[in-house]
Enzyme design. Structure first.
Site, short mmCIF file in Angstrom:
data_model
loop_
_atom_site.label_atom_id
_atom_site.label_comp_id
_atom_site.label_asym_id
_atom_site.label_seq_id
_atom_site.Cartn_x
_atom_site.Cartn_y
_atom_site.Cartn_z
N HIS A 133 -18.15 -6.03 22.76
CA HIS A 133 -18.04 -7.36 22.38
C HIS A 133 -18.57 -7.77 20.95
CE1 HIS A 133 -16.29 -8.54 26.37
NE2 HIS A 133 -17.24 -7.65 26.76
N ASN A 147 -14.70 -12.73 31.64
CA ASN A 147 -13.78 -12.18 30.81
C ASN A 147 -12.51 -13.29 30.92
OD1 ASN A 147 -14.89 -9.92 29.33
ND2 ASN A 147 -14.68 -8.47 31.24
N TYR A 169 -27.74 -6.75 30.44
CA TYR A 169 -27.39 -7.63 29.42
C TYR A 169 -28.59 -8.20 28.45
CZ TYR A 169 -22.19 -7.80 29.80
OH TYR A 169 -20.97 -7.50 29.66
#
Ligand code: NDP
Length: 479
Positions: A54, A127, A337
């Protein structure tokens, strides 16, 4: 406009160099010209590592407005009353391309949202697809490697992609979406967003519900064919940035309807599909969409690096009333993350302006790089917990009910009743003839140069989803 005085980083005025020089005055620069050294040293440090996935993104600020009361499912204050508005930040992205990659490439799009709620930040890091390629977090690094550059050629490798997908049949649902029209949206405004994972809501009565989040574009689904995308990329590599930024600058604010699917806690053992499997959807007929609110993007950030590059979204950020589920990929992302941000942005990345909650923040994380805020403590005597010196204490305002878990601990999922092929087949059968024709030709184009044994392995998966799916791809491949 009056200009500010240029100073060194220490705040001293920079002496003016302006005087006419004669030949005899012209000498060298010396290392003592600290202003020069600072300038060059800072330039060398202007880049931070780009995101491993990303990396290329486009974002804006906005507002979530609640339009329907769902407070019986969740005590989260963001949903507490109709008309309630919460500020938020959105970042859309491609997955595989580097920071300089073209926007109009066939890829899944990231749909990452940060809601600055009165109870702290809630991040939904989804997403533009309701499912993903894998159901097991362990496979993620290898999957991403197949999307990135080959170690020797330094080129993207169709062989690696199809080798992985054909060896991991659980990917078929997402591969089908990726190769369909939805795999190449015209702009970030023309696509849906999905939380993708199963999350949970809990209420003040101690009840838990499983929940899926859907953001339905109000601009309509618009897509590019491969040919159109090549033309767009030939004209501009920044089509998404131009459209999102331009549209908001012009006062045309894109909107999405937030909807949820709600599953009572005990239903999770009854569905023929594993409701915590990231490769499965919950059919709308079983769990209909319930309206929640409207998200509008209405403000471009004044500085891209400050607010979009520094933005750190993590599924670990939840607020009371919203929680996680036994989805194994979600559990992996809760770690990975936040960890990615600690590496990319620094230990205290949550203190960066894009990530700071609008609420008071009190914790016992001390020292280390970037620990510049809050006088590195707030109260200098309360630097451990528990303490008798007035440091922050845990005050459970609402108590999360215990999450009931059963079953064997294992990383790999057993198959459920529906298996990996039914839902991709359902999706395929929904397409009209033109959509099917584009699906076939997109797949054939993406398979160019892939060894035949890999193609054959993948064709069997298409056959298993629907014989017409396999037949259509075979024809497009000239087989
Ligand atoms: P429904 O007929 O109730 O729903 C079909 C869904 O498919 C709609 O949400 C529609 O989204 C979406 N859709 C339409 N075209 C495409 C496309 N090219 N790519 C991806 N999604 C598309 O059926 P079910 O709920 O039983 O689901 C059937 C299949 O639809 C599933 O197997 C799944 O592949 C797909 N799907 C299901 C979703 C779900 O949460 N149940 C969500 C998205 C896709 P829209 O209304 O926005 O156009």
């Amino acid at each position: 406009m009056s200009s500010k005085k240029l100073t060194t980083t220490a705040g001293a005025p920079v002496p003016s160099n302006q005087k006419s020089l004669t030949a005899g005055d012209r000498g060298p620069v010396l290392l003592q010209d600290y202003q020069l050294l600072e300038k060059l040293a800072h330039q060398n440090r202007e880049r931070i590592p780009e995101r491993v996935v990303h990396a290329k993104g486009w974002g804006a600020f906005g507002t979530l407005t609640i339009t329907n009361d769902i407070s019986k499912y969740t005590c989260a204050k963001i949903f507490s009353e109709v008309g309630k508005k919460t500020e938020m930040l959105a970042r859309f992205s491609t997955v595989a391309g580097e920071m300089g990659a073209a926007d109009a490439e066939r890829d899944v799009r990231g749909f990452a949202l940060k809601f600055y709620t009165e109870e702290g930040n809630w991040d939904l890091v989804g997403n533009n697809t309701p499912v993903f390629f894998i159901k097991d977090g362990y496979k993620f690094p290898d999957f991403i490697r197949t999307q990135k550059r080959h170690p020797r050629t330094n080129l993207r490798s169709a062989t690696a992609m199809w080798d992985f997908w054909s060896s991991v049949p659980e990917s078929l649902h997402q591969v089908t979406i990726l190769m369909s029209d939805r795999g190449l949206p015209k702009s970030p405004m023309h696509m849906n967003g999905y939380g993708s994972h199963t999350f949970s809501f809990w209420n003040n009565e101690g009840e838990r519900y499983w929940v899926k989040f859907h953001f339905k574009t109000q601009q309509g689904h618009e897509f590019l064919t491969n040919e159109e995308a090549k033309k767009v990329v030939g004209e501009t590599r920044e089509s998404y940035q131009e459209q999102l930024f331009g549209s908001i600058e012009e006062g045309k604010f894109p909107k999405w309807k937030l909807m949820v699917q709600i599953m009572p806690e005990e239903d999770a053992t009854k569905t023929p599909y594993n409701p915590f499997d990231l490769t499965r959807v919950w059919p709308h007929a079983d769990y209909p969409l319930i309206e929640v609110g409207e998200m509008e993007l209405n403000k471009n950030p004044d500085n891209y690096f400050q607010y979009i590059e520094n933005a750190a979204f993590s599924p670990s950020n939840v607020v009371p009333g919203i929680s996680w589920s036994p989805d194994k990929v979600l559990q992996s992302r809760i770690f990975s993350y936040a960890d990615a941000h600690r590496y990319r942005l620094g230990t205290h990345y949550e203190a960066l302006p894009a990530n700071t909650p609008k609420t008071e923040v009190n914790h016992y994380h001390k020292d280390g790089s970037m620990r510049f805020f809050d006088n590195n403590s707030g109260n200098p005597d309360a630097y451990y917990e528990p303490n008798s010196f007035g440091g922050p204490v845990e005050v459970p305002e609402a108590k999360e009910p215990p999450m009931k878990i059963s079953g064997d601990i294992q990383r790999y999922e057993d198959q459920d009743e529906v298996g990996d092929f039914k839902q991709p087949g359902d999706l395929f059968r929904m397409f009209n003839d033109e959509q099917k024709a584009r699906l076939f030709s997109n797949i054939a184009e993406a398979m160019e140069g892939v060894p035949s044994e890999i193609v054959e392995r993948q064709l069997k998966h298409f056959d298993a989803a629907d014989p017409a799916y396999g037949a259509g791809v075979r024809k497009a491949l000239g087989l």
